[in-house]
Write a protein that holds these residues in place. Structure first.
Motif, PDB file in Angstrom:
ATOM      1  N   ASP A  94     -83.204 -93.712 101.785  1.00  0.00           N
ATOM      2  CA  ASP A  94     -84.212 -94.013 100.783  1.00  0.00           C
ATOM      3  C   ASP A  94     -83.576 -94.003  99.400  1.00  0.00           C
ATOM      4  OD1 ASP A  94     -87.339 -94.028 100.546  1.00  0.00           O
ATOM      5  OD2 ASP A  94     -86.551 -92.903  98.842  1.00  0.00           O
ATOM      6  N   VAL A  95     -84.185 -94.745  98.485  1.00  0.00           N
ATOM      7  CA  VAL A  95     -83.690 -94.782  97.106  1.00  0.00           C
ATOM      8  C   VAL A  95     -83.574 -93.351  96.565  1.00  0.00           C
ATOM      9  CG1 VAL A  95     -84.167 -95.614  94.766  1.00  0.00           C
ATOM     10  CG2 VAL A  95     -84.773 -97.035  96.741  1.00  0.00           C
ATOM     11  N   LEU A  96     -84.579 -92.550  96.902  1.00  0.00           N
ATOM     12  CA  LEU A  96     -84.597 -91.182  96.405  1.00  0.00           C
ATOM     13  C   LEU A  96     -83.421 -90.362  96.946  1.00  0.00           C
ATOM     14  CD1 LEU A  96     -86.166 -89.272  94.618  1.00  0.00           C
ATOM     15  CD2 LEU A  96     -87.662 -88.730  96.539  1.00  0.00           C
ATOM     16  N   TYR A  97     -83.063 -90.557  98.263  1.00  0.00           N
ATOM     17  CA  TYR A  97     -81.905 -89.837  98.824  1.00  0.00           C
ATOM     18  C   TYR A  97     -80.651 -90.143  98.002  1.00  0.00           C
ATOM     19  CZ  TYR A  97     -84.353 -89.265 103.367  1.00  0.00           C
ATOM     20  OH  TYR A  97     -85.210 -88.958 104.373  1.00  0.00           O
ATOM     21  N   LEU A  98     -80.493 -91.427  97.728  1.00  0.00           N
ATOM     22  CA  LEU A  98     -79.272 -91.863  97.044  1.00  0.00           C
ATOM     23  C   LEU A  98     -79.210 -91.277  95.642  1.00  0.00           C
ATOM     24  CD1 LEU A  98     -79.343 -95.585  98.251  1.00  0.00           C
ATOM     25  CD2 LEU A  98     -78.065 -93.685  99.244  1.00  0.00           C
ATOM     26  N   LEU A  99     -80.360 -91.349  94.935  1.00  0.00           N
ATOM     27  CA  LEU A  99     -80.377 -90.809  93.571  1.00  0.00           C
ATOM     28  C   LEU A  99     -80.156 -89.307  93.563  1.00  0.00           C
ATOM     29  CD1 LEU A  99     -83.237 -92.762  91.770  1.00  0.00           C
ATOM     30  CD2 LEU A  99     -80.780 -93.004  91.448  1.00  0.00           C
ATOM     31  N   ARG A 100     -80.796 -88.608  94.526  1.00  0.00           N
ATOM     32  CA  ARG A 100     -80.651 -87.151  94.585  1.00  0.00           C
ATOM     33  C   ARG A 100     -79.193 -86.747  94.820  1.00  0.00           C
ATOM     34  NH1 ARG A 100     -86.025 -85.003  95.263  1.00  0.00           N
ATOM     35  NH2 ARG A 100     -86.721 -85.486  93.163  1.00  0.00           N
ATOM     36  N   ALA A 101     -78.497 -87.541  95.629  1.00  0.00           N
ATOM     37  CA  ALA A 101     -77.074 -87.251  95.871  1.00  0.00           C
ATOM     38  C   ALA A 101     -76.307 -87.295  94.552  1.00  0.00           C
ATOM     39  CB  ALA A 101     -76.500 -88.255  96.863  1.00  0.00           C
ATOM     40  N   PHE A 102     -76.592 -88.312  93.753  1.00  0.00           N
ATOM     41  CA  PHE A 102     -75.908 -88.425  92.459  1.00  0.00           C
ATOM     42  C   PHE A 102     -76.351 -87.319  91.515  1.00  0.00           C
ATOM     43  CE2 PHE A 102     -75.260 -92.892  93.798  1.00  0.00           C
ATOM     44  CZ  PHE A 102     -73.887 -92.941  93.622  1.00  0.00           C
ATOM     45  N   THR A 155     -81.046 -99.660  94.279  1.00  0.00           N
ATOM     46  CA  THR A 155     -80.531 -98.433  93.673  1.00  0.00           C
ATOM     47  C   THR A 155     -79.364 -98.735  92.729  1.00  0.00           C
ATOM     48  OG1 THR A 155     -81.141 -97.329  95.722  1.00  0.00           O
ATOM     49  CG2 THR A 155     -79.809 -96.063  94.190  1.00  0.00           C
ATOM     50  N   LYS A 156     -78.524 -99.696  93.107  1.00  0.00           N
ATOM     51  CA  LYS A 156     -77.419-100.084  92.224  1.00  0.00           C
ATOM     52  C   LYS A 156     -77.960-100.516  90.857  1.00  0.00           C
ATOM     53  CE  LYS A 156     -73.710-101.758  95.285  1.00  0.00           C
ATOM     54  NZ  LYS A 156     -72.514-101.734  94.423  1.00  0.00           N
ATOM     55  N   LYS A 157     -79.090-101.213  90.874  1.00  0.00           N
ATOM     56  CA  LYS A 157     -79.698-101.670  89.620  1.00  0.00           C
ATOM     57  C   LYS A 157     -80.124-100.455  88.783  1.00  0.00           C
ATOM     58  CE  LYS A 157     -82.467-104.495  86.978  1.00  0.00           C
ATOM     59  NZ  LYS A 157     -82.844-103.520  85.957  1.00  0.00           N
ATOM     60  N   ILE A 158     -80.754 -99.486  89.443  1.00  0.00           N
ATOM     61  CA  ILE A 158     -81.154 -98.271  88.713  1.00  0.00           C
ATOM     62  C   ILE A 158     -79.920 -97.583  88.133  1.00  0.00           C
ATOM     63  CG2 ILE A 158     -82.165 -95.941  88.913  1.00  0.00           C
ATOM     64  CD1 ILE A 158     -84.082 -97.021  91.008  1.00  0.00           C
ATOM     65  N   LEU A 159     -78.858 -97.467  88.956  1.00  0.00           N
ATOM     66  CA  LEU A 159     -77.636 -96.783  88.487  1.00  0.00           C
ATOM     67  C   LEU A 159     -77.038 -97.500  87.283  1.00  0.00           C
ATOM     68  CD1 LEU A 159     -76.011 -95.919  91.944  1.00  0.00           C
ATOM     69  CD2 LEU A 159     -77.166 -94.351  90.378  1.00  0.00           C
ATOM     70  N   ASP A 160     -77.120 -98.835  87.295  1.00  0.00           N
ATOM     71  CA  ASP A 160     -76.649 -99.593  86.125  1.00  0.00           C
ATOM     72  C   ASP A 160     -77.536 -99.285  84.920  1.00  0.00           C
ATOM     73  OD1 ASP A 160     -74.449-100.841  87.245  1.00  0.00           O
ATOM     74  OD2 ASP A 160     -75.616-102.540  88.002  1.00  0.00           O
ATOM     75  N   ASP A 161     -78.862 -99.277  85.156  1.00  0.00           N
ATOM     76  CA  ASP A 161     -79.822 -99.041  84.068  1.00  0.00           C
ATOM     77  C   ASP A 161     -79.633 -97.676  83.413  1.00  0.00           C
ATOM     78  OD1 ASP A 161     -80.957-101.482  84.474  1.00  0.00           O
ATOM     79  OD2 ASP A 161     -82.740-100.745  85.517  1.00  0.00           O
ATOM     80  N   ILE A 162     -79.263 -96.666  84.191  1.00  0.00           N
ATOM     81  CA  ILE A 162     -79.178 -95.321  83.618  1.00  0.00           C
ATOM     82  C   ILE A 162     -77.749 -94.975  83.199  1.00  0.00           C
ATOM     83  CG2 ILE A 162     -81.221 -94.478  84.826  1.00  0.00           C
ATOM     84  CD1 ILE A 162     -79.482 -93.189  86.898  1.00  0.00           C
ATOM     85  N   GLY A 163     -76.874 -95.952  83.274  1.00  0.00           N
ATOM     86  CA  GLY A 163     -75.537 -95.777  82.716  1.00  0.00           C
ATOM     87  C   GLY A 163     -74.546 -95.088  83.638  1.00  0.00           C
ATOM     88  N   LEU A 164     -74.920 -94.851  84.903  1.00  0.00           N
ATOM     89  CA  LEU A 164     -73.985 -94.230  85.829  1.00  0.00           C
ATOM     90  C   LEU A 164     -73.110 -95.310  86.473  1.00  0.00           C
ATOM     91  CD1 LEU A 164     -73.411 -91.346  86.760  1.00  0.00           C
ATOM     92  CD2 LEU A 164     -74.886 -91.730  88.718  1.00  0.00           C
ATOM     93  N   GLY A 165     -73.685 -96.468  86.649  1.00  0.00           N
ATOM     94  CA  GLY A 165     -72.942 -97.613  87.202  1.00  0.00           C
ATOM     95  C   GLY A 165     -73.157 -97.792  88.695  1.00  0.00           C
ATOM     96  N   GLY A 166     -73.559 -98.992  89.065  1.00  0.00           N
ATOM     97  CA  GLY A 166     -73.845 -99.319  90.462  1.00  0.00           C
ATOM     98  C   GLY A 166     -72.617 -99.294  91.353  1.00  0.00           C
ATOM     99  N   ASP A 167     -71.425 -99.359  90.747  1.00  0.00           N
ATOM    100  CA  ASP A 167     -70.185 -99.373  91.533  1.00  0.00           C
ATOM    101  C   ASP A 167     -69.949 -98.066  92.297  1.00  0.00           C
ATOM    102  OD1 ASP A 167     -69.702-101.837  90.626  1.00  0.00           O
ATOM    103  OD2 ASP A 167     -68.116-101.285  89.199  1.00  0.00           O
ATOM    104  N   ARG A 168     -70.629 -97.030  91.882  1.00  0.00           N
ATOM    105  CA  ARG A 168     -70.433 -95.733  92.547  1.00  0.00           C
ATOM    106  C   ARG A 168     -71.141 -95.657  93.901  1.00  0.00           C
ATOM    107  NH1 ARG A 168     -68.084 -91.748  89.484  1.00  0.00           N
ATOM    108  NH2 ARG A 168     -67.824 -92.303  87.284  1.00  0.00           N
ATOM    109  N   LEU A 169     -71.883 -96.718  94.195  1.00  0.00           N
ATOM    110  CA  LEU A 169     -72.608 -96.766  95.460  1.00  0.00           C
ATOM    111  C   LEU A 169     -72.177 -98.012  96.225  1.00  0.00           C
ATOM    112  CD1 LEU A 169     -75.044 -96.018  97.359  1.00  0.00           C
ATOM    113  CD2 LEU A 169     -76.486 -97.341  95.797  1.00  0.00           C
TER     114      LEU A 169
END
Lengths: 150, 239, 305
Positions: free
Chosen positions: A59-67, A100-114
């Motif tokens: 889930d999107v939430l699992y991925l975000l929580r991991a980060f 989730t990659k889009k969210i990671l880009d939006d929050i400045g962490l970067g989608g490449d980490r996933l």
């Protein structure tokens, strides 16, 4: 990846050992990781494997929580497209990873980490390769700002 | 149901920047069904905001909560303590939710995390379509059960206009011509003569055009006091 | 006589009518309108002034109508329901009549998303059908939409548009009947390129007796090139140009001249269709060609009523 290539992998930051969480499907990549072990293949110890019944469970939430909890990188490893034991769980996972990659880009962490990978239970070598590939990628990206920040 | 979508994270982040403790508050009814502001979306947004804060080195408490219906005082009150403790509430409900909080918690700063878009239906998973305009004066009986007010781009009561082509609207080929749908359905029902009648100009006063609307049901009211004396109800149109 | 306009007199007298169209400028340039008006002088019985066509802001149709009246031309004021509610529409109808405007065309209007202000809020308080009915009641019953009496009623010869080429095709004749029932006096059709489909539409309209109840003017627009024709097919909803016409344009040495030839031929053909009482020549951004088209179609001189 050939042996020569493996040896050519640059060691960008020898001090930094990334923490990478891999969500692995029970039917393929988890078994592939096991096989990599049986085959005595070397792969980085940075990968922490979490077994899931299918990548469709991711889930999107699992991925975000991991980060949020400090992962420097996250892998989602599912069956090859068309071979999911639950018909299309891996296709659903692919869409969630993209979102989730889009969210990671939006929050400045970067989608490449996933990243998402697809492989079968017989691909011990591919698992070792992707583990190396992702470890090198995250080494280049450096530690997650979540850990180094405030 | 009411359909909405989350505002971009960047916009939300700017909105909440000045507050120390932010309560991201979801609603588990309509807005959860359209995957924009239910408990799960609260978790995702809160997590994303916490990561963003760490990345940018900003100190802020992002709290999470959600309730069955943010548009009803009884449910909102269950979270009264959390609401009062927060410096601001970021509501992930439709536009009714934040205003319900404003109504009963006058001292609380409430910010919108959702753009409320329309009354609609999930046609399939992840695909929502607008079906009702809340005009206060339903004409579905005349139009084979298909709303001309929101499903015709020009809200025509006597359509289709000359822009209807192969069942598509002139505005966009992705939009079905509402009047083609009405025509086809009336035809199938053997009621095409409905379309020979000129429907008169619509009375828009029961719609938003008559000013803010309210509905009073005396039979349901418990409080014996007249409506304008009930505590906490803002009197509309008051001079 | 309903309004006593020149157009009404021409049609009443059984003469083949010619109307044309003038698009007001995207500025306050009155000279532009005066100049275009010269092309129409003596070549058309009345001239349509478009009302912010394709939702692009232009000089208002009422003001443009006054400007061409000053030049001795008769206007057909176009009015769309996109931008004005029933209050503004009725107010402008009164004003237009007071200025001496005697013809108007009732339209719904292109959706604002096509224009240069797609962020605009549209109105669509009433639709084109209801607009026809409203003007008719203002004129014949001396009543506003709310039933209030009008002491001095607006005298308008009421026009409406029909698009025989839009879908659902089997409803298009019925929709014409509905517009007649609503109270329109004349019809200007969408541009005609697909003559076969148009003939079918007219046969059906005759069968229903509609051609006896309303004056139908066929829409003409000369094509400038095969490329323009293709663009119309692609971007303009409600118009389909048959491939044969596009091919003919493409083969022509002088495509512009070929476009004029085709327009003239179409008029010649329309003259032979029972129930067609005139033509509406819309030379969009090509007003200078109106005299030539009308002349070559044998429609000059225009009758003096």
């Amino acid at each position: 990846m050939t042996e020569a290539q493996e040896k050519n992998i640059p060691d960008v930051s020898s001090d930094f050992e990334p923490k990478i969480v891999a969500f692995c499907c029970h039917y393929c990549s988890y078994a592939a990781a096991d096989l990599a072990g049986s085959m005595r293949l070397d792969y980085p110890t940075n990968i922490k494997i979490l077994k899931i019944p299918c990548t469709g469970k991711v889930d999107v939430l699992y991925l975000l929580r991991a980060f949020e909890d400090g992962a420097d990188g996250v892998i989602v490893a599912g069956c090859e497209e068309g071979t999911c034991h639950f018909i299309n769980g891996n296709i659903k996972a692919k869409k969630k990873v993209k979102y989730t990659k889009k969210i990671l880009d939006d929050i400045g962490l970067g989608g490449d980490r996933l990243e998402m990978y697809n492989l079968s239970a017989a691909m011990g070598q591919k698992f070792a390769d992707l583990a190396k590939e992702m470890t090198e990628r995250i080494k280049k990206l450096g530690p997650s700002p979540v850990n180094s920040g405030a | 149901m009411i359909v909405g979508e989350q505002k971009p994270i960047e916009e939300i982040s700017k909105m909440i920047a000045e507050y120390k403790t932010v309560l991201v508050m979801g609603c588990n009814t309509c807005i959860a069904v359209c995957h924009a502001g239910g408990e799960k979306e609260v978790g995702i947004l809160a997590s994303a905001l916490r990561i963003k804060n760490k990345v940018e080195g900003r100190e802020q408490n992002i709290e999470e909560a959600s309730m069955e219906r943010q548009c009803e005082r009884e449910f909102v009150d269950e979270l009264a303590d959390k609401i009062k403790e927060a410096d601001c509430v970021l509501s992930l409900a439709c536009g009714v939710g934040p205003q319900t909080i404003v109504e009963f918690y006058p001292d609380t700063i409430v910010l919108p995390g959702i753009n409320t878009t329309f009354y609609g239906m999930p046609k399939e998973q992840g695909f929502f379509v607008e079906f009702c305009g809340g005009c206060g004066n339903c004409v579905l009986d005349m139009t084979a059960g298909i709303c001309p007010i929101v499903r015709c781009s020009k809200s025509m009561l006597n359509g289709p206009c000359g822009g209807s082509q192969e069942g598509r609207c002139e505005v966009n080929k992705d939009i079905d011509c509402g009047w083609q749908l009405i025509h086809d359905r009336l035809k199938a029902q053997g009621k095409l003569d409905f379309m020979d009648e000129i429907l008169p100009p619509k009375d828009w006063s029961p719609a938003r055009h008559g000013g803010p609307r309210k509905m009073v049901r005396e039979d349901l009211k418990i409080d014996e006091k007249p409506e304008d004396e009930i505590e906490g109800i803002t009197k509309e149109g008051e001079k | 006589m309903k309004a006593g306009s020149n157009l009404e007199k021409v049609l009443e007298a059984g003469k083949f009518a010619v109307t044309s169209e003038l698009g007001p400028p995207k500025s306050a340039d009155a000279e532009n309108i005066k100049k275009k008006a010269q092309y129409m002088k003596g070549n058309a019985d009345a001239v349509n002034l478009t009302d912010n066509q394709t939702s692009i802001v232009r000089l208002s149709s009422i003001a443009a109508a006054q400007l061409i009246m000053n030049e001795g031309l008769e206007p057909v004021m176009q009015m769309v329901v996109r931008d004005r509610n029933r209050i503004a529409l009725q107010s402008d109808i009164l004003g237009a009549s007071a200025l001496g405007i005697k013809n108007m065309l009732c339209l719904s209007g292109d959706h604002q998303t096509f224009g240069n202000h797609p962020q605009a809020k549209n109105v669509f308080d009433i639709d084109s059908m209801q607009l026809i009915q409203m003007v008719k009641n203002m004129r014949d019953e001396k009543k506003f939409l709310n039933g209030d009496e009008i002491k001095v009623e607006p005298r308008m010869f009421i026009g409406a548009a029909v698009n025989p080429f839009a879908d659902p095709f089997d409803y298009r004749v019925k929709r014409l009947a509905k517009k007649i029932k609503a109270g329109c006096d004349f019809i200007q059709t969408q541009v005609i390129y697909d003559m076969e489909k148009f003939e079918k539409f007219m046969a059906e309209a005759r069968k229903e007796g509609l051609t006896e109840q309303v004056y139908i003017l066929g829409g003409i627009t000369p094509l400038k090139s095969a490329k323009a024709a293709k663009a119309i097919n692609k971007f303009v909803s409600g118009i389909t140009i048959p491939q044969a016409i596009i091919d003919r344009m493409a083969k022509a040495e002088d495509q512009k001249a070929e476009g004029i030839n085709q327009a003239v031929e179409t008029i010649e053909h329309l003259k032979t269709i029972e129930g067609i009482k005139g033509v509406h020549v819309m030379a969009i951004a090509w007003e200078s060609k109106v005299p030539e088209i009308v002349d070559r179609a044998g429609l000059l001189p225009r009758p003096k009523m």
